[in-house]
Design an enzyme around this catalytic site. Structure first.
Site, PDB file in Angstrom:
ATOM      1  N   ASP A  23       0.827  -1.211   0.000  1.00 11.30           N
ATOM      2  CA  ASP A  23       0.000   0.000   0.000  1.00 11.30           C
ATOM      3  C   ASP A  23       0.863   1.264   0.000  1.00 11.30           C
ATOM      4  O   ASP A  23       1.957   1.273   0.566  1.00 11.30           O
ATOM      5  CB  ASP A  23      -0.896  -0.023   1.244  1.00 11.30           C
ATOM      6  N   ASN A  25       1.614   3.374  -2.864  1.00 13.44           N
ATOM      7  CA  ASN A  25       2.320   3.824  -4.082  1.00 13.44           C
ATOM      8  C   ASN A  25       1.845   5.216  -4.507  1.00 13.44           C
ATOM      9  O   ASN A  25       2.650   6.070  -4.897  1.00 13.44           O
ATOM     10  CB  ASN A  25       2.049   2.867  -5.248  1.00 13.44           C
ATOM     11  N   TRP A  28       3.079   7.913  -2.132  1.00 15.37           N
ATOM     12  CA  TRP A  28       4.528   8.075  -2.323  1.00 15.37           C
ATOM     13  C   TRP A  28       4.767   9.032  -3.487  1.00 15.37           C
ATOM     14  O   TRP A  28       5.602   9.941  -3.407  1.00 15.37           O
ATOM     15  CB  TRP A  28       5.157   6.709  -2.609  1.00 15.37           C
ATOM     16  N   ARG A  36       0.559   9.237 -10.095  1.00 17.05           N
ATOM     17  CA  ARG A  36       0.413   7.983  -9.336  1.00 17.05           C
ATOM     18  C   ARG A  36       1.146   6.817 -10.019  1.00 17.05           C
ATOM     19  O   ARG A  36       1.685   5.931  -9.366  1.00 17.05           O
ATOM     20  CB  ARG A  36      -1.077   7.629  -9.211  1.00 17.05           C
ATOM     21  N   THR A  69     -10.376  -6.896  -6.785  1.00 20.47           N
ATOM     22  CA  THR A  69     -11.570  -6.823  -7.643  1.00 20.47           C
ATOM     23  C   THR A  69     -12.157  -5.399  -7.601  1.00 20.47           C
ATOM     24  O   THR A  69     -12.880  -5.006  -8.512  1.00 20.47           O
ATOM     25  CB  THR A  69     -12.638  -7.848  -7.181  1.00 20.47           C
ATOM     26  N   GLU A  70     -11.820  -4.644  -6.568  1.00 18.72           N
ATOM     27  CA  GLU A  70     -12.330  -3.257  -6.443  1.00 18.72           C
ATOM     28  C   GLU A  70     -11.469  -2.261  -7.222  1.00 18.72           C
ATOM     29  O   GLU A  70     -11.906  -1.146  -7.520  1.00 18.72           O
ATOM     30  CB  GLU A  70     -12.362  -2.814  -4.967  1.00 18.72           C
ATOM     31  N   ASN A  71     -10.229  -2.649  -7.547  1.00 16.76           N
ATOM     32  CA  ASN A  71      -9.314  -1.707  -8.211  1.00 16.76           C
ATOM     33  C   ASN A  71      -9.743  -1.330  -9.637  1.00 16.76           C
ATOM     34  O   ASN A  71      -9.235  -0.372 -10.214  1.00 16.76           O
ATOM     35  CB  ASN A  71      -7.869  -2.242  -8.236  1.00 16.76           C
ATOM     36  N   SER A 189      -8.493  -5.609   4.047  1.00 16.16           N
ATOM     37  CA  SER A 189      -8.962  -5.274   2.692  1.00 16.16           C
ATOM     38  C   SER A 189      -9.264  -6.494   1.814  1.00 16.16           C
ATOM     39  O   SER A 189      -8.820  -6.560   0.664  1.00 16.16           O
ATOM     40  CB  SER A 189      -7.950  -4.365   1.983  1.00 16.16           C
TER      41      SER A 189
HETATM   42  C1  FPP Z   1      -1.607   0.125  -3.601  1.00 15.17           C
HETATM   43  O1  FPP Z   1      -1.194   1.478  -3.589  1.00 15.17           O
HETATM   44  C2  FPP Z   1      -1.050  -0.541  -4.774  1.00 15.17           C
HETATM   45  C3  FPP Z   1      -1.769  -1.065  -5.810  1.00 15.17           C
HETATM   46  C4  FPP Z   1      -3.234  -1.040  -5.850  1.00 15.17           C
HETATM   47  C5  FPP Z   1      -1.119  -1.664  -6.990  1.00 15.17           C
HETATM   48  C6  FPP Z   1       0.150  -2.401  -6.720  1.00 15.17           C
HETATM   49  C7  FPP Z   1       0.803  -2.664  -8.013  1.00 15.17           C
HETATM   50  C8  FPP Z   1       2.132  -2.651  -8.248  1.00 15.17           C
HETATM   51  C9  FPP Z   1       3.158  -2.464  -7.219  1.00 15.17           C
HETATM   52  C10 FPP Z   1       2.634  -2.808  -9.652  1.00 15.17           C
HETATM   53  C11 FPP Z   1       2.428  -4.108 -10.349  1.00 15.17           C
HETATM   54  C12 FPP Z   1       2.575  -5.317  -9.544  1.00 15.17           C
HETATM   55  C13 FPP Z   1       3.514  -6.278  -9.651  1.00 15.17           C
HETATM   56  C14 FPP Z   1       3.351  -7.519  -8.842  1.00 15.17           C
HETATM   57  C15 FPP Z   1       4.703  -6.164 -10.484  1.00 15.17           C
HETATM   58  P1  FPP Z   1      -2.272   2.646  -3.820  1.00 15.17           P
HETATM   59  O2  FPP Z   1      -2.264   3.025  -5.255  1.00 15.17           O
HETATM   60  O3  FPP Z   1      -3.590   2.206  -3.290  1.00 15.17           O
HETATM   61  O4  FPP Z   1      -1.626   3.758  -2.949  1.00 15.17           O
HETATM   62  P2  FPP Z   1      -2.389   4.924  -2.149  1.00 15.17           P
HETATM   63  O5  FPP Z   1      -3.198   4.237  -1.075  1.00 15.17           O
HETATM   64  O6  FPP Z   1      -1.275   5.737  -1.593  1.00 15.17           O
HETATM   65  O7  FPP Z   1      -3.227   5.654  -3.145  1.00 15.17           O
END
Ligand code: FPP
Length: 238
Positions: A23, A25, A28, A36, A69-71, A189
């Site tokens: 969680d 990304n 960050w 993003r 599935t929510e993404n 989650s």
């Molecule tokens: C959560 O951060 C992250 C995700 C929903 C996606 C994760 C995907 C990757 C790291 C890339 C592809 C995967 C692999 C296995 C190579 P968020 O976007 O919900 O962060 P936030 O809560 O700060 O918005």
């Protein structure tokens, strides 16, 4: 069975399976005034490193939550960038000698080229020693429903816990010993709901792209201070 020593932590049979909720990304990237997608790019790079460390240390199975599935409700450009990062990573794993990739989640309604790439990667890496489960289009409740429906299709009218466990996507691995979530969120989650019954949880404050080897070792050291009772008592508590 003991494996390679890492600083003062020795990975043993108590820690066979680690799962990650990657969680933070987006936050960050936002902190750096970047899109993003850049956060996901660094997140994917970090994932590659963390998987490598885990397997080098002697962990047998790693599971990660790449896409729920929510993404699908996220902007299409963000979805596309996550899918592209996944495709790139699949190519990397195919070149590894020891890593077997297993996708957990519903492949039936994925874009057909992606589903094909996933199935092909599972076939190519089949039989390799280390198990890497990537949850994509995954939901924990849906996984349990799916297991029940499979059991019904097999003719069962009454099921046991072991029936359900053996129909989970991760049936070939022990349940996760440790589940790590980053970015200071304290939720499951809809991740591995069945398998996490006795998992230890570790929450890191850092965003996923900053969860480096030092953070991983901190989580593992912390895991080894836990007394796991699995609903019973330890010898020294009887
Ligand atoms: C959560 O951060 C992250 C995700 C929903 C996606 C994760 C995907 C990757 C790291 C890339 C592809 C995967 C692999 C296995 C190579 P968020 O976007 O919900 O962060 P936030 O809560 O700060 O918005």
């Amino acid at each position: 069975m003991f494996s390679k020593k890492q600083k003062n932590v020795i990975i043993d049979d108590r820690l066979k399976h680690i799962a990650f909720i990657m969680d933070g990304n987006g936050r960050w990237a936002k902190k750096r005034l970047l899109p993003r997608m850049v956060g996901h790019k660094y997140g994917a790079q970090n994932f590659k490193n963390i998987v490598k460390y885990c397997f080098e240390m002697g962990i047998e199975s790693v599971t990660t939550y790449a896409f729920s599935t929510e993404n699908w409700s996220r902007p299409q450009a963000e979805i596309d960038s996550i899918i592209n990062l996944l495709k790139e990573y699949i190519e990397v794993v195919k070149q590894e000698e020891k890593v077997r990739i297993i996708f957990i989640g519903d492949k039936s309604n994925l874009p057909s080229d992606l589903a094909r790439i996933m199935i092909e990667a599972e076939e190519i890496t089949m039989g390799r020693e280390k198990k890497l489960y990537i949850a994509f289009n995954y939901g924990g409740r849906a996984e349990i429903v799916n297991a029940c429906n499979s059991l019904i299709a097999e003719g069962k009218t009454k099921v046991t816990e072991s029936d359900i466990s053996s129909h989970m996507y991760t049936a070939e691995a022990p349940d996760p010993d440790l589940i790590i979530r980053t970015a200071g969120e304290y939720r499951i989650s809809n991740f591995l709901l069945w398998q996490c019954a006795y998992s230890e949880f570790y929450f890191a404050e850092v965003f996923w792209p900053d969860f480096d080897k030092k953070e991983l070792m901190k989580a593992i050291e912390n895991f080894y201070t836990r007394k796991r009772r699995f609903g019973g008592l330890n010898k020294d508590e009887e």
